[in-house]
Motif scaffolding. Structure first.
Motif, PDB file in Angstrom:
ATOM      1  N   LYS A   1      18.884  -5.867  32.607  1.00 17.06           N
ATOM      2  CA  LYS A   1      18.483  -4.548  32.097  1.00 17.06           C
ATOM      3  C   LYS A   1      17.649  -4.663  30.824  1.00 17.06           C
ATOM      4  O   LYS A   1      16.860  -3.777  30.513  1.00 17.06           O
ATOM      5  N   ALA A   2      17.830  -5.775  30.083  1.00 21.19           N
ATOM      6  CA  ALA A   2      17.059  -5.998  28.859  1.00 21.19           C
ATOM      7  C   ALA A   2      15.754  -6.738  29.124  1.00 21.19           C
ATOM      8  O   ALA A   2      15.042  -7.084  28.175  1.00 21.19           O
ATOM      9  N   GLY A   3      15.424  -6.986  30.398  1.00 21.84           N
ATOM     10  CA  GLY A   3      14.199  -7.697  30.729  1.00 21.84           C
ATOM     11  C   GLY A   3      14.358  -9.210  30.735  1.00 21.84           C
ATOM     12  O   GLY A   3      13.359  -9.932  30.817  1.00 21.84           O
ATOM     13  N   ILE A   4      15.590  -9.692  30.659  1.00 23.96           N
ATOM     14  CA  ILE A   4      15.880 -11.133  30.673  1.00 23.96           C
ATOM     15  C   ILE A   4      16.296 -11.483  32.093  1.00 23.96           C
ATOM     16  O   ILE A   4      17.372 -11.101  32.555  1.00 23.96           O
ATOM     17  N   THR A   5      15.436 -12.194  32.804  1.00 24.75           N
ATOM     18  CA  THR A   5      15.638 -12.402  34.233  1.00 24.75           C
ATOM     19  C   THR A   5      16.262 -13.747  34.579  1.00 24.75           C
ATOM     20  O   THR A   5      16.663 -13.954  35.725  1.00 24.75           O
ATOM     21  N   SER A   6      16.353 -14.662  33.600  1.00 21.71           N
ATOM     22  CA  SER A   6      16.980 -15.963  33.835  1.00 21.71           C
ATOM     23  C   SER A   6      17.796 -16.358  32.618  1.00 21.71           C
ATOM     24  O   SER A   6      17.375 -16.117  31.477  1.00 21.71           O
ATOM     25  N   VAL A   7      18.948 -16.968  32.880  1.00 21.24           N
ATOM     26  CA  VAL A   7      19.878 -17.356  31.813  1.00 21.24           C
ATOM     27  C   VAL A   7      20.346 -18.780  32.061  1.00 21.24           C
ATOM     28  O   VAL A   7      20.739 -19.127  33.180  1.00 21.24           O
ATOM     29  N   CYS A   8      20.321 -19.595  31.012  1.00 23.17           N
ATOM     30  CA  CYS A   8      20.775 -20.985  31.091  1.00 23.17           C
ATOM     31  C   CYS A   8      22.097 -21.134  30.334  1.00 23.17           C
ATOM     32  O   CYS A   8      22.155 -20.874  29.131  1.00 23.17           O
ATOM     33  N   ASP A   9      23.135 -21.548  31.046  1.00 24.73           N
ATOM     34  CA  ASP A   9      24.462 -21.744  30.480  1.00 24.73           C
ATOM     35  C   ASP A   9      24.597 -23.217  30.098  1.00 24.73           C
ATOM     36  O   ASP A   9      24.551 -24.090  30.958  1.00 24.73           O
ATOM     37  N   LEU A  10      24.789 -23.486  28.806  1.00 25.04           N
ATOM     38  CA  LEU A  10      24.739 -24.860  28.309  1.00 25.04           C
ATOM     39  C   LEU A  10      26.110 -25.462  28.015  1.00 25.04           C
ATOM     40  O   LEU A  10      26.245 -26.291  27.125  1.00 25.04           O
ATOM     41  N   GLY A  11      27.107 -25.093  28.745  1.00 26.57           N
ATOM     42  CA  GLY A  11      28.403 -25.749  28.559  1.00 26.57           C
ATOM     43  C   GLY A  11      29.533 -24.894  29.062  1.00 26.57           C
ATOM     44  O   GLY A  11      29.868 -23.888  28.454  1.00 26.57           O
ATOM     45  N   GLY A  12      30.110 -25.271  30.179  1.00 27.90           N
ATOM     46  CA  GLY A  12      31.210 -24.520  30.756  1.00 27.90           C
ATOM     47  C   GLY A  12      31.657 -25.183  32.036  1.00 27.90           C
ATOM     48  O   GLY A  12      31.327 -26.334  32.313  1.00 27.90           O
TER      49      GLY A  12
END
Length: 424
Positions: free
Chosen positions: A95-106
């Motif tokens: 919804k904020a225009g952020i279409t990809s997210v990288c999770d760096l530890g989990g």
């Protein structure tokens, strides 16, 4: 879908291209060419395609959050709530225009479950590292103690076995290469991790704390440095100049997470919340909600406030130096300690890049194509080019003139994810 007569900002760092027709089909960009006078379907499209008038508008690649921790934080929730919680956060990112997210530890298992639980175009794409490599009793095991989040590695042979087991489960590899407290991942282990991951076609990212960590990580062959480092002398820019020259020569990307150090250095400082309100990142109501949190103003493990302020101020002074040296900068936020949402933290990072003096085209590249490059997804997702996944934001004002045109949702005329118009 056809977007006609639009200015394309493709995420590669190239100059904008005005007057373009962009055709989208089957979730991808299928044709990008100078605008035709008629509205007939472009090659690869169909006569009944939805046509969007892009006159006076700008089509930019959807933003990337290239450094955050969704699955790790979700482990504190009851098991049944973890996947829905992360999915909702990914929907909020979109919804904020952020279409990809990288999770760096989990947890790699939860990363896979989150990805499999969603439908294309309903939330931001998730790319994940799974558990990060760390030294014996290293950060973050000192604080969290959660073995799903970190792989304790004391030797090169331990590293070889662990990375060979991990690379088939994740999109990229993350290493904690933090020299504090004498518990850093051994350099020989980092070299093995890099070699094995690269053999498997996976990128390696290194969390650092000091300039020495930066130097050793670059020599080990990592693909990106995560976090601005603690300078030996905050008044001396030569350490940053040396790091920049080394990284530029090696082609190592740099994700400084400036907003991390701003937040950690100013948690409990109401004047900082007032600045965020004045800068349009949060509202006065959101500032009041943040200040009411039990965690607000409390010390953060491993990162003292005074040291974090030094990292923040040094990073803001030296970001143009890294840019001028030719280092590829990448945008990521890491935490949202004093933000209403994780998405707000990334938008603040872009704002801080602008306040540090970086040009608009550099900021957009850092938040789009460079982020995809960092995790090895540049060809598939990271540009507005034919054949790439159609993730984009249609803006009603030029983001190169003012970065607020990119980060303020009021300027978002449409958000496109996997070739579909996202619900707002």
């Amino acid at each position: 879908m056809i977007i006609k007569n639009v200015t394309v900002i493709d995420g590669t760092g190239s100059a904008p291209r005005p007057g373009m027709d962009v055709t989208i089909a089957d979730g991808c960009f299928t044709d990008i060419r100078p605008t035709a006078a008629e509205t007939a379907a472009a090659p690869g499209g169909h006569a009944d395609d939805q046509v969007i008038d892009g006159r006076g508008h700008y089509l930019a690649l959807g933003l990337w959050e290239s450094h955050t921790h969704l699955t790790g934080h979700a482990m504190a929730l009851p098991e049944a709530e973890r996947v829905p919680h992360v999915r909702q956060q990914l929907a909020d990112y979109l919804k904020a225009g952020i279409t990809s997210v990288c999770d760096l530890g989990g947890s790699a298992a939860y990363g896979r479950m989150v990805r499999e639980a969603g439908q294309p175009g309903t939330a931001a794409r998730l790319f994940y590292a799974g558990p990060c490599f760390t030294g014996p009793k290293g950060w973050p095991l000192q604080v969290h103690g959660d073995r799903t989040m970190a792989l304790e590695t004391g030797s090169a042979e331990d590293a070889r076995r662990a990375v060979q087991n991990l690379v088939g489960q994740v999109d990229f590899v993350k290493c904690i290469f933090d020299g504090k407290d004498g518990q850093r991942l051994p350099p020989a282990a980092l070299e093995v991790i890099v070699a094995e991951a690269h053999t498997a076609g996976k990128k390696v990212l290194a969390h650092v704390a000091t300039g020495t960590d930066v130097r050793d990580a670059v020599h080990a062959g990592v693909d990106a440095i995560e976090h601005a480092f603690v300078p030996q002398d905050p008044a001396d820019l030569s350490e940053a100049e040396q790091a920049a020259a080394l990284m530029a020569e090696a082609g190592t990307l740099f994700c400084p997470t400036v907003v991390t150090w701003e937040q950690l250095g100013h948690s409990g400082d109401r004047a900082h919340l007032d600045r965020l309100v004045a800068d349009g990142i949060i509202t006065a109501e959101e500032a009041a909600e943040v200040a009411a949190r039990p965690s607000y103003g409390k010390p953060f493990p491993h990162h003292p406030a005074d040291e974090s302020r030094i990292r923040f101020e040094y990073a803001m002074r030296t970001l143009p130096l890294f840019h001028d040296a030719g280092v590829k900068l990448v945008a990521g936020s890491d935490i949202a300690l004093v933000m209403p949402t994780p998405a707000s933290a990334l938008l603040r990072e872009l704002q801080l890049f602008a306040q540090a003096g970086l040009p608009g085209l550099e900021i957009i590249a850092a938040a789009t194509g460079r982020a995809a490059e960092k995790v090895g997804k540049h060809d598939a997702v990271g540009t507005v080019t034919v054949g790439a996944a159609a993730d984009a934001v249609l803006l009603d004002a030029d983001p190169l003139k003012d970065i607020s045109h990119l980060i303020d949702p009021q300027h978002h005329r449409a958000i496109i994810s996997a070739g579909r118009l996202a619900q707002r």
